[in-house]
Design an enzyme around this catalytic site. Sequence first.
Site, PDB file in Angstrom:
ATOM      1  CD  GLU A  40      -3.016  -1.147   0.461  1.00  9.52           C
ATOM      2  OE1 GLU A  40      -3.295  -0.068  -0.104  1.00  9.52           O
ATOM      3  OE2 GLU A  40      -3.697  -2.181   0.319  1.00  9.52           O
ATOM      4  CB  CYS A  93      -1.913   7.221   0.899  1.00  9.34           C
ATOM      5  SG  CYS A  93      -3.405   6.535   1.618  1.00  9.34           S
TER       6      CYS A  93
HETATM    7  P1  NAD Z   1       7.909   5.427   4.825  1.00 10.89           P
HETATM    8  O1  NAD Z   1       8.038   4.671   3.555  1.00 10.89           O
HETATM    9  O2  NAD Z   1       8.995   6.360   5.201  1.00 10.89           O
HETATM   10  O3  NAD Z   1       7.752   4.406   6.062  1.00 10.89           O
HETATM   11  C1  NAD Z   1       6.675   3.509   6.140  1.00 10.89           C
HETATM   12  C2  NAD Z   1       7.044   2.336   7.021  1.00 10.89           C
HETATM   13  O4  NAD Z   1       7.989   1.512   6.334  1.00 10.89           O
HETATM   14  C3  NAD Z   1       7.711   2.710   8.335  1.00 10.89           C
HETATM   15  O5  NAD Z   1       7.229   1.874   9.348  1.00 10.89           O
HETATM   16  C4  NAD Z   1       9.182   2.449   8.065  1.00 10.89           C
HETATM   17  O6  NAD Z   1       9.940   2.174   9.227  1.00 10.89           O
HETATM   18  C5  NAD Z   1       9.098   1.236   7.175  1.00 10.89           C
HETATM   19  N1  NAD Z   1      10.242   1.007   6.280  1.00 10.89           N
HETATM   20  C6  NAD Z   1      10.932   1.929   5.572  1.00 10.89           C
HETATM   21  N2  NAD Z   1      11.877   1.323   4.819  1.00 10.89           N
HETATM   22  C7  NAD Z   1      11.773  -0.005   5.047  1.00 10.89           C
HETATM   23  C8  NAD Z   1      12.471  -1.155   4.562  1.00 10.89           C
HETATM   24  N3  NAD Z   1      13.472  -1.043   3.690  1.00 10.89           N
HETATM   25  N4  NAD Z   1      12.096  -2.380   5.009  1.00 10.89           N
HETATM   26  C9  NAD Z   1      11.064  -2.507   5.876  1.00 10.89           C
HETATM   27  N5  NAD Z   1      10.371  -1.443   6.385  1.00 10.89           N
HETATM   28  C10 NAD Z   1      10.725  -0.211   5.973  1.00 10.89           C
HETATM   29  O7  NAD Z   1       6.514   6.211   4.756  1.00 10.89           O
HETATM   30  P2  NAD Z   1       5.934   7.334   5.723  1.00 10.89           P
HETATM   31  O8  NAD Z   1       6.663   8.602   5.524  1.00 10.89           O
HETATM   32  O9  NAD Z   1       5.770   6.818   7.110  1.00 10.89           O
HETATM   33  O10 NAD Z   1       4.433   7.477   5.152  1.00 10.89           O
HETATM   34  C11 NAD Z   1       4.107   8.258   4.047  1.00 10.89           C
HETATM   35  C12 NAD Z   1       4.022   7.437   2.784  1.00 10.89           C
HETATM   36  O11 NAD Z   1       3.127   6.334   2.955  1.00 10.89           O
HETATM   37  C13 NAD Z   1       3.444   8.224   1.620  1.00 10.89           C
HETATM   38  O12 NAD Z   1       4.143   7.891   0.466  1.00 10.89           O
HETATM   39  C14 NAD Z   1       1.992   7.763   1.564  1.00 10.89           C
HETATM   40  O13 NAD Z   1       1.394   7.939   0.303  1.00 10.89           O
HETATM   41  C15 NAD Z   1       2.153   6.323   1.924  1.00 10.89           C
HETATM   42  N6  NAD Z   1       0.910   5.746   2.414  1.00 10.89           N
HETATM   43  C16 NAD Z   1       0.235   4.872   1.608  1.00 10.89           C
HETATM   44  C17 NAD Z   1      -0.979   4.347   2.031  1.00 10.89           C
HETATM   45  C18 NAD Z   1      -1.764   3.416   1.161  1.00 10.89           C
HETATM   46  O14 NAD Z   1      -2.659   2.776   1.669  1.00 10.89           O
HETATM   47  N7  NAD Z   1      -1.475   3.304  -0.121  1.00 10.89           N
HETATM   48  C19 NAD Z   1      -1.494   4.695   3.294  1.00 10.89           C
HETATM   49  C20 NAD Z   1      -0.762   5.570   4.091  1.00 10.89           C
HETATM   50  C21 NAD Z   1       0.441   6.094   3.638  1.00 10.89           C
END
Ligand code: NAD
Length: 522
Positions: free
Chosen positions: A262, A296
């Site tokens: 997601e 998102c």
């Molecule tokens: P992010 O990608 O920085 O982090 C999200 C999560 O992933 C965190 O828990 C982080 O620790 C983890 N993570 C990061 N790199 C990783 C890796 N290599 N391996 C495993 N885990 C890892 O995102 P953010 O800044 O917290 O959130 C914003 C982003 O999330 C935006 O791009 C938004 O569009 C997206 N988002 C998408 C949805 C959806 O349903 N499509 C919903 C909410 C947010």
Amino acid sequence: MPAAIPTVKDEALAILKGLGVADSAYAASGLDARSPITGETVAVLREDDRASTAAAIGRADEAFKVWRSVPAPRRGELVRLLGEELRAAKADLGRLVTIEAGKITSEGLGEVQEMIDICDFAVGLSRQLYGLTIATERPDHRMMETWHPLGVCGVISAFNFPVAVWSWNAALAFVCGDSVVWKPSEKTPLTALAVAAIFNRAAKRFGEVPAGLLEVIVGGREAGEALVEDARVPIVSATGSTAMGRKVGPKLAERFARAILELGGNNAAIVAPTADLDLALRGIAFAAMGTAGQRCTTLRRLFVHDSVYDALVPRLAKVYATVSIGDPRTAGTLVGPLIDKAAFDGMEKALAEVTALGATVHGGGRREIGGADAWYAAPALVEMPSQAGPMLHETFAPILYVVRYTDFDDALALHNAVGAGLSSSIFTLDLREAERFVSVAGSDCGIANVNIGPSGAEIGGAFGGEKETGGGREAGSDAWKAYMRRATNTINYGTTLPLAQGVTFDVDASAEKLRPTHPIVI
Ligand code: NAD
């Protein structure tokens, strides 16, 4: 002079204590949990390392082996109790979401309501985990599908929906018979600890919940990686940026684990000549500025027909100029803080780049509210000469790019000409345009709306998007199927052994010798 805002630390700690978060969660050094409202550190948390993450997965694996044999409607009872506990804790947890993620009060509460809604949905689902009975070509045989629990379900969540995303996955996973290991965002660990405490209340009332059914991992990327790489985790639902998905997706594919990705969105709306402009204005304002542009599904690109551009865009610019920005706890505030300095810097960079491309920027810039490390930004409405530069990518901040169009097909093509494919909408009263937009030749997104904005989904539908959004689906509809494994069973209740496709393979049972009557082609 920055406006004075009361400390959030004492309030957050009191809520956590009231909900039953143990003192052992805190440490002298570890993960800093801060509030974007003031930028202050609320607590320092004990962080998980690879060893403790592996141990948590081990406990969840053991719990799964017990939980999978509990009848599904009984599993639903645990989720029903969780929903009750969430109802009781709604005000506190909603407030904590506001403190930790910076959402305005109604959105903090709305996020908890979403958790309650998915619990209700999952309780009903716990009596509807059914497969098909399929006609078989063999006499005295029955063919059917059985859905079995899958195993440990890893949940990695983003900061902007710190608790709802967990519930979309966990409520379904629990009724499906899976255990859950949750790695919340390192930017919002407190709300996760609060949810775990609320879950423990429900588990206590339920009585027979195996230890380890829900494990919470506190940490950043490394902790997420440990979860993604562990062979005992057959499914990972990962919510976050597309950059994160590019790392996580291949790792899961490499070990044939199931992935629900997601990821980021770059959502658009089209305002057509017949649009109800009052409705469009309201829909656009919420979708683009709500949650300070940190959803998102936030509306980031707007295509406005030439014939209504001058009637809509100046009005929109006025709304942008007057929207109330401030402490999200204050009644009347519509736009709270960005999560951190990096988010603000990302917004500034995008605005500088589009200015260089000839765009006209209304709004934008920092508002001195809350303290040195609090990052409040004025939402920006950006009139673009064409779709280009940063407009093609998600900047997780309140920027809305606007482009004029004259031809509907051109608008549709521009709409689909980005990497992400999450959410979309059209404002039109023209039936043909509306139907084309939701047709196979229309929006290429996982969500396509008519006369509402792209933001603010309900839990009843499957949620997720295509292309660089990752293709995952969670929450409602039949999203539950991802959390179970499907077995096709064929049962022979006759005395002969007819083979499918007319194959014969007669065995002289008395001689115990195989005697094929036809050559067998495999
Ligand atoms: P992010 O990608 O920085 O982090 C999200 C999560 O992933 C965190 O828990 C982080 O620790 C983890 N993570 C990061 N790199 C990783 C890796 N290599 N391996 C495993 N885990 C890892 O995102 P953010 O800044 O917290 O959130 C914003 C982003 O999330 C935006 O791009 C938004 O569009 C997206 N988002 C998408 C949805 C959806 O349903 N499509 C919903 C909410 C947010």
